[in-house]
Design a protein around this motif. Structure first.
Motif, PDB file in Angstrom:
ATOM      1  N   ASP A 192       0.811  -1.222   0.000  1.00  0.00           N
ATOM      2  CA  ASP A 192       0.000   0.000   0.000  1.00  0.00           C
ATOM      3  C   ASP A 192       0.845   1.273   0.000  1.00  0.00           C
ATOM      4  O   ASP A 192       0.292   2.372  -0.162  1.00  0.00           O
ATOM      5  CB  ASP A 192      -0.901   0.033   1.244  1.00  0.00           C
ATOM      6  N   GLU A 195       0.681   4.770  -3.626  1.00  0.00           N
ATOM      7  CA  GLU A 195      -0.704   4.907  -4.067  1.00  0.00           C
ATOM      8  C   GLU A 195      -0.813   4.579  -5.550  1.00  0.00           C
ATOM      9  O   GLU A 195       0.189   4.524  -6.278  1.00  0.00           O
ATOM     10  CB  GLU A 195      -1.214   6.321  -3.782  1.00  0.00           C
ATOM     11  N   GLU A 196      -2.048   4.379  -6.011  1.00  0.00           N
ATOM     12  CA  GLU A 196      -2.285   3.946  -7.389  1.00  0.00           C
ATOM     13  C   GLU A 196      -1.656   4.885  -8.408  1.00  0.00           C
ATOM     14  O   GLU A 196      -1.072   4.451  -9.407  1.00  0.00           O
ATOM     15  CB  GLU A 196      -3.794   3.856  -7.653  1.00  0.00           C
ATOM     16  N   ASP A 197      -1.760   6.182  -8.166  1.00  0.00           N
ATOM     17  CA  ASP A 197      -1.292   7.160  -9.150  1.00  0.00           C
ATOM     18  C   ASP A 197      -0.008   7.855  -8.695  1.00  0.00           C
ATOM     19  O   ASP A 197       0.245   9.012  -9.033  1.00  0.00           O
ATOM     20  CB  ASP A 197      -2.379   8.195  -9.439  1.00  0.00           C
ATOM     21  N   LYS A 213       2.714  10.741  -2.557  1.00  0.00           N
ATOM     22  CA  LYS A 213       1.899   9.518  -2.627  1.00  0.00           C
ATOM     23  C   LYS A 213       2.724   8.256  -2.383  1.00  0.00           C
ATOM     24  O   LYS A 213       2.286   7.156  -2.688  1.00  0.00           O
ATOM     25  CB  LYS A 213       1.178   9.451  -3.975  1.00  0.00           C
ATOM     26  N   ARG A 234       3.153  -0.040  -6.377  1.00  0.00           N
ATOM     27  CA  ARG A 234       1.990  -0.811  -5.932  1.00  0.00           C
ATOM     28  C   ARG A 234       1.670  -1.917  -6.939  1.00  0.00           C
ATOM     29  O   ARG A 234       1.603  -1.678  -8.150  1.00  0.00           O
ATOM     30  CB  ARG A 234       0.786   0.119  -5.779  1.00  0.00           C
ATOM     31  N   PRO A 236      -0.294  -4.635  -9.320  1.00  0.00           N
ATOM     32  CA  PRO A 236      -1.519  -4.471 -10.106  1.00  0.00           C
ATOM     33  C   PRO A 236      -2.785  -4.850  -9.342  1.00  0.00           C
ATOM     34  O   PRO A 236      -3.830  -4.226  -9.523  1.00  0.00           O
ATOM     35  CB  PRO A 236      -1.296  -5.395 -11.307  1.00  0.00           C
ATOM     36  N   GLY A 238      -3.142  -4.500  -6.220  1.00  0.00           N
ATOM     37  CA  GLY A 238      -3.174  -3.745  -4.969  1.00  0.00           C
ATOM     38  C   GLY A 238      -2.630  -4.603  -3.850  1.00  0.00           C
ATOM     39  O   GLY A 238      -1.614  -4.298  -3.245  1.00  0.00           O
ATOM     40  N   THR A 395      -8.338  -1.967  -1.306  1.00  0.00           N
ATOM     41  CA  THR A 395      -8.255  -0.526  -1.071  1.00  0.00           C
ATOM     42  C   THR A 395      -6.889  -0.213  -0.458  1.00  0.00           C
ATOM     43  O   THR A 395      -6.247  -1.077   0.141  1.00  0.00           O
ATOM     44  CB  THR A 395      -9.358  -0.058  -0.115  1.00  0.00           C
ATOM     45  N   ASN A 396      -6.456   1.031  -0.608  1.00  0.00           N
ATOM     46  CA  ASN A 396      -5.158   1.462  -0.106  1.00  0.00           C
ATOM     47  C   ASN A 396      -5.352   2.214   1.207  1.00  0.00           C
ATOM     48  O   ASN A 396      -6.061   3.224   1.255  1.00  0.00           O
ATOM     49  CB  ASN A 396      -4.454   2.361  -1.125  1.00  0.00           C
TER      50      ASN A 396
END
Length: 400
Positions: A192, A195-197, A213, A234, A236, A238, A395-396
């Motif tokens: 985690d 973050e995704e972005d 992030k 992170r 793929p 998550g 979820t992160n």
């Protein structure tokens, strides 16, 4: 009873789970330590539309004894590193989940976490981790960082596989499982920590990442502390899928999988026993989505399965298995799987007695039989291992 399709996994280990499997005429023993051998097995499992394969591993050579190497030369000894092997197999497959075994004892959780994260990247979201502890003193000797007392053979028996722990050993088992839970928590926080972005990759502005992030995880446990963040972006998925084999024999049965895992592999020896285990698992407090319960079975599958197993038994009598051993036709195995499903078992991790024949019995006979009964998929419907298992999106914890 549920009418949901069953989940199927296969546990891969060398030439198979029977100690004489490497001597089966269908096995090319010279190929066991080649990428070609493993690629063929995983390709066969994927042709059978299985959810995942697990790859066995440990920190010591295989042995029939608990207290050290047995010196035998008539059984397969040696393994590849499971995480590295899974990374080799990932580009050769497209759908099946890859779940290597990685031990939490004596290894750094940071290294395990980035290894599994890297596997998730190269497999495009099909990675998992089978968490394992090492309670053997002779494995600890490979590292020299801690002492683990020798296991005591059970009284009045020469069977070195049966043992009874003294008070210190029971305390140690509890410590090892606590350490494993901490290692999984570290891995999950590291997954985690990006973050995704977090990756911007904007050539025009020269910004590759958004440093705000990336997050410190600041974990402190009894055995290690980890600052973070991860060096691997992170995954793929998550959160790659975490699995645990739990016989219910730890200090607090099923606590580790309930606390840390997405899937628990259990070892019932009948339908009623399976129901009891499912009830025990469900009674352990847990946060998050319900734990998936898979039953382990050692299987010899096919019309000639009994004859093949008898020939292997003549070469080397197998020890008593921790898992139920099935020998019979695919239709009979399908009957058993669907019967046990009524006890709450959601899937099965099948251990082929000999490879490749018993794997082919699963993929080419059992799978079509379950499909005819409407109990197994006819095609992959998801692209990730979490998707195959019906797990919710991860979820992160650090994302605002």
């Amino acid at each position: 009873m549920t009418d949901a399709p069953v989940h199927l996994a296969v546990a891969l280990d060398g030439a198979g789970w029977h100690p004489a499997a490497w001597r089966d005429p269908a096995v090319n023993a010279r190929e066991l330590f080649t990428a070609r051998h493993w690629a063929g097995l995983v390709a066969e499992a994927e042709r059978g539309l299985l959810d995942l394969v697990t790859i066995e591993d440990s920190l010591g050579l295989q042995s029939t004894r608990l207290d050290g190497p047995d010196g035998r030369t008539d059984q397969v000894r040696g393994r590849f590193d499971a995480v590295l092997l899974a990374a080799v197999l990932a580009p050769l497959t497209t759908h099946i989940g890859l779940v290597p075994t990685a031990t939490t004892t004596h290894t750094e959780p940071f290294h395990v976490a980035i290894g599994i994260a890297s596997l998730d990247h190269v497999s495009l979201g099909r990675a998992g981790w089978r968490v394992q502890v090492s309670g053997r003193g002779w494995e600890a000797d490979h590292f020299g960082r801690r002492e683990i007392p020798a296991l005591i053979p059970k009284r009045d028996t020469a069977d070195q596989r049966r043992w009874e722990p003294d008070e210190r050993s029971r305390e140690l088992i509890g410590e090892l499982f606590q350490e494993a839970a901490d290692a999984v928590e570290v891995a999950r926080r590291l997954w985690d920590s990006w973050e995704e972005d977090a990756e911007i990759r904007d050539v025009a502005t020269g910004r590759f990442i958004d440093r705000d992030k990336l997050h410190y995880i600041d974990f402190t446990g009894s055995r290690f502390s980890v600052k973070g963040p991860s060096i691997t972006p992170r995954p793929p998925q998550g959160q790659p899928v975490v699995t645990v084999l739990d016989h219910g024999g730890s200090a607090v049965p099923y606590e580790l999988p309930a606390r840390s895992a997405d899937v628990v592999f259990v070892t019932p020896h009948g339908r009623d026993h399976a129901r009891d285990i499912v009830e025990q698992v469900r009674n352990v407090p847990r946060d998050g989505h319900p734990l998936k319960v898979f039953a382990d079975l050692l299987v010899h599958v096919g019309d000639d399965a009994a004859d093949r197993k008898a020939r292997l038994d003549e070469l080397d009598q197998p020890p008593e298995s921790d898992a139920f051993t099935f020998t019979g036709t695919a239709a009979e195995l399908a009957d058993l799987l669907l019967d046990w499903r009524e006890s709450g078992i959601e899937g099965y991790r099948l251990r082929p007695g000999a490879l490749p024949l018993d794997l082919e019995g699963i993929t080419r006979q059992l799978v079509p039989e379950l499909q005819r009964r409407g109990a197994f998929r006819r095609g992959y419907e998801a692209a990730t291992l979490r998707g195959h298992l019906g797990l919710p999106p991860a979820t992160n914890r650090y994302a605002s």
